[in-house]
Design a protein around this motif. Structure first.
Motif, short mmCIF file in Angstrom:
data_model
loop_
_atom_site.label_atom_id
_atom_site.label_comp_id
_atom_site.label_asym_id
_atom_site.label_seq_id
_atom_site.Cartn_x
_atom_site.Cartn_y
_atom_site.Cartn_z
N ILE A 35 28.26 23.68 30.42
CA ILE A 35 27.25 24.13 29.47
C ILE A 35 25.93 23.51 29.93
CG2 ILE A 35 26.46 24.01 27.08
CD1 ILE A 35 29.34 23.91 26.22
N ARG A 36 24.95 24.36 30.17
CA ARG A 36 23.69 23.87 30.72
C ARG A 36 22.56 24.07 29.71
NH1 ARG A 36 23.64 22.91 36.18
NH2 ARG A 36 25.56 23.39 37.30
N ILE A 37 21.79 23.02 29.50
CA ILE A 37 20.78 23.04 28.43
C ILE A 37 19.39 22.78 29.00
CG2 ILE A 37 20.18 22.08 26.18
CD1 ILE A 37 23.02 20.86 26.11
N SER A 38 18.45 23.65 28.69
CA SER A 38 17.05 23.40 29.00
C SER A 38 16.28 23.35 27.68
CB SER A 38 16.46 24.50 29.88
OG SER A 38 17.18 24.63 31.09
N HIS A 87 18.94 24.17 34.32
CA HIS A 87 19.71 25.23 34.99
C HIS A 87 20.48 26.12 34.01
CE1 HIS A 87 19.92 22.45 38.80
NE2 HIS A 87 18.70 22.73 38.41
N HIS A 88 19.91 26.35 32.82
CA HIS A 88 20.65 27.13 31.82
C HIS A 88 20.93 28.55 32.29
CE1 HIS A 88 16.44 28.20 30.67
NE2 HIS A 88 16.98 29.38 30.47
N LEU A 89 20.15 29.01 33.26
CA LEU A 89 20.32 30.40 33.71
C LEU A 89 21.55 30.59 34.58
CD1 LEU A 89 16.59 31.26 34.32
CD2 LEU A 89 18.10 32.33 32.66
N LEU A 99 21.87 27.24 27.30
CA LEU A 99 21.14 27.06 26.05
C LEU A 99 19.69 26.80 26.42
CD1 LEU A 99 23.74 24.68 24.42
CD2 LEU A 99 23.39 27.09 23.89
N GLN A 100 18.80 27.60 25.83
CA GLN A 100 17.39 27.50 26.19
C GLN A 100 16.57 27.22 24.94
OE1 GLN A 100 15.19 31.11 26.25
NE2 GLN A 100 14.55 30.79 28.36
N GLY A 101 15.86 26.09 24.94
CA GLY A 101 15.09 25.68 23.77
C GLY A 101 13.98 26.67 23.44
N ARG A 102 13.86 27.01 22.17
CA ARG A 102 12.82 27.93 21.73
C ARG A 102 12.33 27.47 20.36
NH1 ARG A 102 14.21 33.05 24.15
NH2 ARG A 102 12.90 34.16 22.68
N ALA A 103 11.24 28.08 19.93
CA ALA A 103 10.76 27.81 18.58
C ALA A 103 10.67 29.13 17.85
CB ALA A 103 9.39 27.16 18.64
N LYS A 104 11.08 29.13 16.61
CA LYS A 104 10.96 30.37 15.85
C LYS A 104 10.15 30.08 14.60
CE LYS A 104 13.54 34.33 14.32
NZ LYS A 104 14.78 35.05 14.32
N ARG A 105 9.25 30.99 14.28
CA ARG A 105 8.39 30.77 13.13
C ARG A 105 9.02 31.37 11.87
NH1 ARG A 105 3.37 28.94 12.98
NH2 ARG A 105 2.81 29.21 15.15
N VAL A 106 9.09 30.57 10.83
CA VAL A 106 9.57 31.07 9.55
C VAL A 106 8.48 30.73 8.55
CG1 VAL A 106 11.31 30.85 7.75
CG2 VAL A 106 11.98 30.72 10.15
N GLY A 107 7.80 31.74 8.06
CA GLY A 107 6.65 31.48 7.18
C GLY A 107 5.64 30.69 7.98
N ASP A 108 5.21 29.57 7.44
CA ASP A 108 4.22 28.78 8.19
C ASP A 108 4.88 27.59 8.90
OD1 ASP A 108 4.84 27.24 6.08
OD2 ASP A 108 2.78 26.96 5.35
N ARG A 109 6.20 27.67 9.04
CA ARG A 109 6.87 26.55 9.69
C ARG A 109 7.58 26.98 10.96
NH1 ARG A 109 7.34 22.17 6.45
NH2 ARG A 109 6.72 22.50 4.31
N LEU A 110 7.87 25.98 11.80
CA LEU A 110 8.60 26.27 13.03
C LEU A 110 10.00 25.68 12.94
CD1 LEU A 110 5.88 25.48 15.70
CD2 LEU A 110 6.84 27.71 15.17
N VAL A 111 10.95 26.42 13.48
CA VAL A 111 12.33 25.95 13.50
C VAL A 111 12.74 25.76 14.96
CG1 VAL A 111 14.69 26.50 12.82
CG2 VAL A 111 12.79 27.34 11.47
#
Lengths: 270, 779
Positions: B441-444, B452-454, B460-472
């Motif tokens: 399991i490869r995590i970036s 080397h997640h690809l 697993l590739q770190g991302r940010a998702k916006r929910v309302g005015d917050r980031l998850v």
């Protein structure tokens, strides 16, 4: 983050410095420093760090301002007597610089809360007046890998050292444990010249700014001793102790412990 | 005692270079060398500054991942004396000593030299450690042993000064078969071993790489004779040297040369280099076969196999691998995230002295291997390893590989190492009934692929998702990635889920009862979908925090000058959201519905680029104000936009209830925002021209020359402002400052000169002066 015109003007004399610049100033504004003890050492340190624009300053102290404090604890005023020290100090900080967010803890630093509080900060200033808390700061900073500046003052003398936990000699490498009861009096009984606190507290603030900016040589692996009567600075080289109970090869301290309160013993025996 | 006949020999030039290093450090510490100059000297020698001030890391190259017991002994001593007592194995088989003082680095390097180790080329724009399959020489699948080639090529390339001043780093890997344990299919230059009858040959691949803009390497040559590796590598190095983009380090790697030239032209130029080389008669070092003789340890004979200790059977099953020679085995020592205490490493070294081939191997999975261990010695080895403080015996799940992550990397979005630990903890509590094999399991922590997640069985590739005015904090779940000759492929995303759900997802996927590699894409997608829901902050505040964080997830601290694909990702999110809202506005039933979605589009569009200015306002009003100040005022966005932002705010405050007429304007604004976004360079500056060329002291026009007008600003504030403007431009670029006559022009010019910047020209223009400064050093 980008600096406002007001900030550029306010901090202009340090932005000018080759080692600071806008990037350095932004670093300071996003840094968090905890000052343990809003007393003699904490007063000048807090005032200068606030003025320099350290973005978040934490203050922890359980005491109220006493008339006898005012001789050296210059962040407090006559009108502040009986206020909590943290409330009094945070008013002054806010008056100097509203860029600074103050986080106050009107409580003692204990084995129960030390790690929890310290872990939020980039640097800790030890401005306490008793051995158990000094060891507690050392140990909690070690476990949370937060660097700190240790200092102590008594009569006309002061000493200090900066500790990068796990990398440079720590307080326990120097002093295994608090001195036996009755051997060393606390400054409340022995007396201290006010400006001593100013000299050493300002040096602590200097170390903090250097660390946050990543410039200069920190006061690590050397203990600085200030003799106010002879007006001399002296340095003693110290090394990491492989047998140190906390940062040595085989540490015996694996969680926070309460050291004996030698000062109380002295008081009791009187 | 085990014996090995050969090992990597440091060229004489490296010895000389290392002995000169101490003097350079002393000069720097005495203040005779400027920090920027010293940094450029230090990094190609593998000495990196760590995030904490004053702490340095030494990256020691280990060609082909083969390290001798006495070398480990020395590394352990040095780590204990000068570092933090821990050694770290990297994904490219190097060994690192952490947290040492600069003043101690000369003695460390000299001491390493005594045992034949060096950190030369550990960092910077150099030929990095040349890697090989960790089981080369003993692996049943290999065509032939690639170690002699990796070692000889290291000796050849390290002996040449030009290997240390390339446009960017240059990584070479050797795989013994097409399964590609050495990741040759995703590196700058990769070789795969093939046998034709008894002739040793390599296929050649180039232009691959992980990190940002990951690429699979392209095939350059079907076959070369094995002994031709020197001229192939030299030709590729020269091609890179001549065509790599030295002006932009973010686009300098060999894969960009390949992309820019196209594969055909790239191969043609490579062939040209090879032809030239044929006339030069390359001096290549001898290729020395590696012969190791394994002997049973005398100590083992006393260990009886009558009563095997607890855990032995399981250990034997998961960590003992058969080798090509019957009766000899590879033992895998699993390390969590590549860390091992110096004390334990030393004990493993003494063990390697007693059993097996007499060498320790470092692996691309940050583990250690003992090879050629005799069957009789296995219980003895087990007993010895059981005595270590580090648990190298058990495994509660597949191997986890993680990049440094947001706790130390400023480009990072998520704390990838924290996630790795959380997954390991979760799996420890889970009763896994299945057997797991070699899948990883490869995590970036961000869309760059340093973990080397690809190419992971699960990436697993770190991302940010916006929910309302917050980031998850979230991770994209990718499956199907693979490094292999000819069939390497990058993993594809199947779902995006909150970071805090990832450990449960992994446990669930394993619970399906199949090895990871075989769990189908659809199956994993189906499981992942269950975890994709993002609760509100009231329901589950924890989801809004990353692992090990006590504060809500934010992107604070990632701003100008710290280009990260992570930041780009967040901007894209906002732009996508604005586009969606705009699409909905087109289909809206009435003015009311249309106004509502249009308003959303305006907010998202206005917010998107503010992060490039280091801002992250939350309230709509603050978003509009910041947008005006930082994007409209400096001329990046049309002035007229201000008017409709006012109307939008009126709508928000209830002063007007219809803004549906703004549709066309919003479309125009979004188009321009997107154009600016596409033009962002690595320093988060826009490469397109501003709409109006207004010069203010905040932001100046983006041409070749930056300018700032400081007339009427007094000393020393004029210098402060000019200095801040100079901080924003790249090294080598030029800033023009307009100043009043007298004190201002004299002081500002002198101050810049004092601080090491180059004053190119001071020209009079009527009542005032134009001072031109070239940025020569970082501020």
């Amino acid at each position: 983050m980008s600096l406002t015109d007001q900030q550029i003007e306010r901090y202009s004399r340090q932005i000018i410095l080759e080692q600071v610049g806008g990037a350095g100033q932004e670093k300071l504004l996003s840094s968090k420093v905890l000052i343990v003890g809003a007393g003699g050492l904490g007063s000048p340190a807090a005032l200068y760090l606030a003025a320099a624009g350290v973005g978040t300053i934490g203050l922890i102290d359980a005491d109220k301002v006493d008339l006898s404090n005012l001789q050296r604890q210059i962040i407090h005023r006559s009108k502040d007597v009986d206020k909590t020290k943290v409330a009094s100090a945070s008013e002054k900080i806010e008056a100097i610089n509203s860029d600074v967010a103050v986080e106050v803890y009107s409580e003692r630093l204990t084995t129960a809360n030390a790690r929890q509080i310290i872990q939020h900060y980039d640097f800790v200033i030890d401005g306490t007046d008793n051995f158990p808390t000094k060891f507690l700061i050392n140990d909690a900073c070690y476990f949370e890998t937060v660097p700190f500046s240790h200092a102590g003052i008594l009569r006309f003398d002061g000493q200090m050292i900066t500790v990068l936990p796990g990398r440079t000699a720590c307080y326990r490498c120097l002093f295994n444990k608090p001195p036996p009861a009755g051997l060393v009096p606390s400054c409340s009984q022995a007396g201290v010249l006010g400006p001593l606190a100013g000299v050493i507290g300002c040096l602590q603030a200097t170390e903090v700014l250097k660390y946050l900016l990543g410039v200069g040589e920190l006061l690590t692996d050397r203990l600085l001793i200030f003799d106010g009567l002879g007006l001399q600075f002296r340095e003693v080289t110290v090394n990491r102790n492989p047998d140190c109970r906390i940062c040595g090869r085989e540490p015996s301290i694996t969680e926070l412990i309460d050291e004996e309160q030698a000062v109380c013993d002295l008081r009791a025996s009187k | 005692m085990a014996q090995i006949n050969t090992a990597f020999q440091l060229p004489q030039s490296i010895t000389e270079d290392t002995l000169a290093y101490g003097q350079k450090v002393r000069e720097f510490l005495d203040g005779q060398t400027r920090p920027a100059v010293f940094k450029a000297y230090r990094i190609p020698r593998g000495i990196y500054e760590q995030r904490q001030a004053g702490a340095f890391m030494v990256r020691v190259r280990v060609p082909a991942g083969m390290i001798l017991p006495e070398q480990i002994q020395r590394l352990a001593e040095l780590s204990r004396t000068y570092g933090n007592g821990v050694l770290h194995i990297t994904t490219r088989q190097d060994v690192q000593i952490h947290q040492v003082k600069l003043k101690n680095t000369p003695i460390i390097l000299e001491s390493l030299l005594e045992v034949g180790l060096s950190s030369r080329g550990g960092g910077g724009n150099t030929v990095r450690n040349i890697t090989a399959c960790p089981r080369a020489g003993v692996c049943p699948n290999e065509a032939f042993d690639v170690r002699p080639y990796a070692i000889a090529l290291s000796e050849y390339l390290l002996d040449s000064e030009s290997s240390f001043n390339l446009p960017r780093k240059f990584k070479v890997a050797f795989s013994g078969c097409s399964q590609d344990c050495a990741l040759a299919s995703v590196t700058d230059l990769g070789f795969f071993a093939h046998l034709k009858d008894t002739t040793k040959r390599f296929s050649v691949y180039a232009g691959g790489g992980m990190g940002s803009n990951s690429r699979i390497a392209a095939k350059i040559k079907d076959f070369i004779l094995a002994k031709e590796v020197f001229s192939v590598a030299e030709a590729m190095k020269r091609l890179f040297d001549q065509h790599g983009d030295r002006t932009n380090k973010h686009r300098a790697r060999l894969r960009y040369v390949l992309e820019r030239l196209g594969r055909d032209e790239f191969i043609r130029l490579y062939q040209q280099q090879r032809e030239k080389l044929q006339q030069e008669h390359l001096q290549a070092p001898a290729i020395r076969s590696i012969i190791s003789t394994s002997k049973a340890s005398a100590l083992s004979s006393s260990a009886t196999t009558d009563k095997l200790p607890d855990g032995y059977k399981n250990w034997r099953k998961i960590n003992v691998l058969a080798e090509k020679k019957p009766g000899e085995f590879t033992i895998r020592l699993r390390l969590a995230l590549g860390d091992i205490s110096a004390d334990d490493f030393e004990k493993i070294a003494s063990l390697a002295d007693m059993v097996g081939e007499g060498v320790i191997r470092t692996t691309q999975l940050q583990d250690l291997l003992l090879c050629q261990v005799r069957e009789d010695d296995l219980p003895f080895v087990f007993a010895q390893l059981s005595g270590l403080k580090t648990d190298v015996l058990t495994a509660h799940g597949p191997k986890l590989i993680a990049c440094a992550g947001a706790s130390t990397c400023r480009q990072g979005l998520c704390r990838s190492r924290g996630l790795a630990t959380a997954i390991a903890d979760k799996l420890r509590q889970t009763d896994l009934s299945i057997e797991f094999g070699d899948e990883v399991i490869r995590i970036s922590g961000c869309p760059n692929s340093c973990g080397h997640h690809l190419v992971g069985a699960i990436g697993l590739q770190g991302r940010a998702k916006r929910v309302g005015d917050r980031l998850v904090p979230c991770y994209a779940i990718l499956v199907g990635g693979k490094a292999a000759e000819a069939e390497a492929r990058l993993a594809e995303q199947v779902e995006l889920i909150p970071a805090k759900n990832v450990p449960a997802l992994v446990s669930d996927v394993l619970g399906v009862g199949q090895p990871l590699g075989q769990a189908g894409k659809e199956q994993i997608a189906k499981i992942a979908a269950k975890y994709s829901h993002i609760p509100t902050i009231e329901e589950q505040p924890d989801v809004y925090r990353d692992f090990g964080d006590t504060e809500d997830f934010s992107l604070a601290g990632r701003g100008p000058g710290e280009c990260g694909a992570g930041v780009m990702d967040v901007i894209q999110l906002d732009i996508d959201q604005a586009k969606q809202s705009l699409d909905r506005a087109k289909d809206a039933a009435d003015g009311k519905a249309k106004s509502e979605v249009l308003y959303k589009a305006i907010v998202a569009a206005a917010r998107s680029l503010l992060i490039t200015r280091g801002l992250e306002p939350k309230k709509d009003r603050e978003i509009f104000t910041s947008f005006s100040e930082h994007l409209i005022e400096p001329g990046w966005i049309a002035q007229e936009t201000k008017e409709f932002l006012d109307q939008a705010l009126d709508y928000r405050l209830g002063d007007t209830d219809d803004i549906s007429h703004l549709e066309k304007s919003v479309e125009g604004m979004l188009g321009r925002v997107e154009e600016l976004f596409r033009s962002l360079d690595a320093n988060l500056n826009f490469r397109v021209e501003p709409i109006s060329k207004k010069l203010s002291d905040k932001e100046s026009s983006k041409g070749n020359k930056q300018a700032i007008d400081l007339r009427g600003v007094e000393c020393p504030l004029n210098f402060v402002k000019a200095k801040l403007a100079l901080e924003k431009i790249d090294l080598g670029q030029v800033l023009e400052v307009v100043l009043d006559a007298g004190e201002p022009v004299a002081n500002v010019s002198a101050s810049f000169a004092e601080q090491g910047q180059e004053v190119l020209n001071v020209g009079k223009d009527g009542e005032h002066f134009h001072v031109t400064i070239r940025k020569k050093k970082q501020i």
